[in-house]
Design a protein around this motif. Structure first.
Motif, mmCIF file in Angstrom:
data_model
loop_
_atom_site.group_PDB
_atom_site.id
_atom_site.type_symbol
_atom_site.label_atom_id
_atom_site.label_comp_id
_atom_site.label_asym_id
_atom_site.label_seq_id
_atom_site.Cartn_x
_atom_site.Cartn_y
_atom_site.Cartn_z
ATOM 1 N N LEU A 51 0.878 -1.163 0.000
ATOM 2 C CA LEU A 51 0.000 0.000 0.000
ATOM 3 C C LEU A 51 0.914 1.211 0.000
ATOM 4 C CD1 LEU A 51 -2.813 1.313 0.249
ATOM 5 C CD2 LEU A 51 -2.529 1.166 2.729
ATOM 6 N N ILE A 52 0.729 2.107 -0.964
ATOM 7 C CA ILE A 52 1.614 3.267 -1.075
ATOM 8 C C ILE A 52 0.800 4.555 -1.041
ATOM 9 C CG2 ILE A 52 3.339 1.998 -2.408
ATOM 10 C CD1 ILE A 52 2.267 3.577 -4.901
ATOM 11 N N THR A 53 1.489 5.626 -0.722
ATOM 12 C CA THR A 53 0.911 6.953 -0.844
ATOM 13 C C THR A 53 1.771 7.724 -1.832
ATOM 14 O OG1 THR A 53 0.123 8.924 0.315
ATOM 15 C CG2 THR A 53 2.147 7.949 1.134
ATOM 16 N N ILE A 54 1.124 8.487 -2.668
ATOM 17 C CA ILE A 54 1.828 9.250 -3.693
ATOM 18 C C ILE A 54 1.982 10.680 -3.194
ATOM 19 C CG2 ILE A 54 1.738 10.046 -6.081
ATOM 20 C CD1 ILE A 54 -0.182 7.505 -6.458
ATOM 21 N N THR A 55 3.225 11.134 -3.132
ATOM 22 C CA THR A 55 3.480 12.485 -2.639
ATOM 23 C C THR A 55 3.272 13.490 -3.761
ATOM 24 O OG1 THR A 55 5.831 12.358 -3.130
ATOM 25 C CG2 THR A 55 5.159 11.649 -0.942
ATOM 26 N N LEU A 64 3.487 2.655 2.618
ATOM 27 C CA LEU A 64 2.853 2.748 3.932
ATOM 28 C C LEU A 64 2.994 1.428 4.678
ATOM 29 C CD1 LEU A 64 -0.404 4.659 2.932
ATOM 30 C CD2 LEU A 64 1.658 5.584 4.011
ATOM 31 N N ARG A 65 2.772 0.322 3.938
ATOM 32 C CA ARG A 65 2.963 -1.000 4.530
ATOM 33 C C ARG A 65 2.878 -2.053 3.436
ATOM 34 N NH1 ARG A 65 -1.431 -4.245 5.649
ATOM 35 N NH2 ARG A 65 -3.447 -3.384 5.082
ATOM 36 N N ASN A 66 3.520 -3.182 3.697
ATOM 37 C CA ASN A 66 3.409 -4.325 2.801
ATOM 38 C C ASN A 66 2.202 -5.137 3.224
ATOM 39 O OD1 ASN A 66 5.775 -3.971 1.141
ATOM 40 N ND2 ASN A 66 6.949 -4.416 2.977
ATOM 41 N N LEU A 67 1.425 -5.579 2.256
ATOM 42 C CA LEU A 67 0.246 -6.371 2.562
ATOM 43 C C LEU A 67 0.659 -7.787 2.959
ATOM 44 C CD1 LEU A 67 -0.973 -3.943 1.101
ATOM 45 C CD2 LEU A 67 -2.564 -5.491 0.008
ATOM 46 N N THR A 68 -0.173 -8.420 3.747
ATOM 47 C CA THR A 68 0.070 -9.811 4.130
ATOM 48 C C THR A 68 -0.255 -10.708 2.939
ATOM 49 O OG1 THR A 68 -2.194 -10.200 4.876
ATOM 50 C CG2 THR A 68 -0.642 -9.290 6.518
#
Length: 86
Positions: A51-55, A64-68
């Motif tokens: 999951l990423i956020t685009i600046t 933001l975090r790696n998914l399980t």
């Protein structure tokens, strides 16, 4: 060309782009209307999805975090991304 044909052509093009990018070792961005506008999923060739956020400032992204593995399966099912050749 009707709407269904256009939609099918677009889906085919996106699936081909995804397969090409992953095959060439590049990540593929998965946009979802269920996420805030500045967030997306990034699928890596190894199968990991983050999951990423685009600046806005640098037009870059932050993980933001790696998914399980379970979450990866849910995302692949939701977007029908199991088969790279399809």
């Amino acid at each position: 060309m009707d709407v269904t044909q256009i939609e099918n052509s677009g889906n085919f093009a996106i699936r081909k782009l995804r397969a090409d990018k992953l095959k060439n070792g590049l990540p593929f961005m998965i946009n979802s209307k269920d996420l805030p506008t500045n967030e997306a999923y990034l699928e890596y060739p190894c199968g990991r999805i983050a999951l990423i956020t685009i600046t806005k400032e640098s037009r870059d992204f932050i993980v933001l975090r790696n998914l399980t593995p379970h979450e990866n399966s849910i995302i692949r099912a939701k977007f029908n991304l199991f088969n790279l050749e399809s």
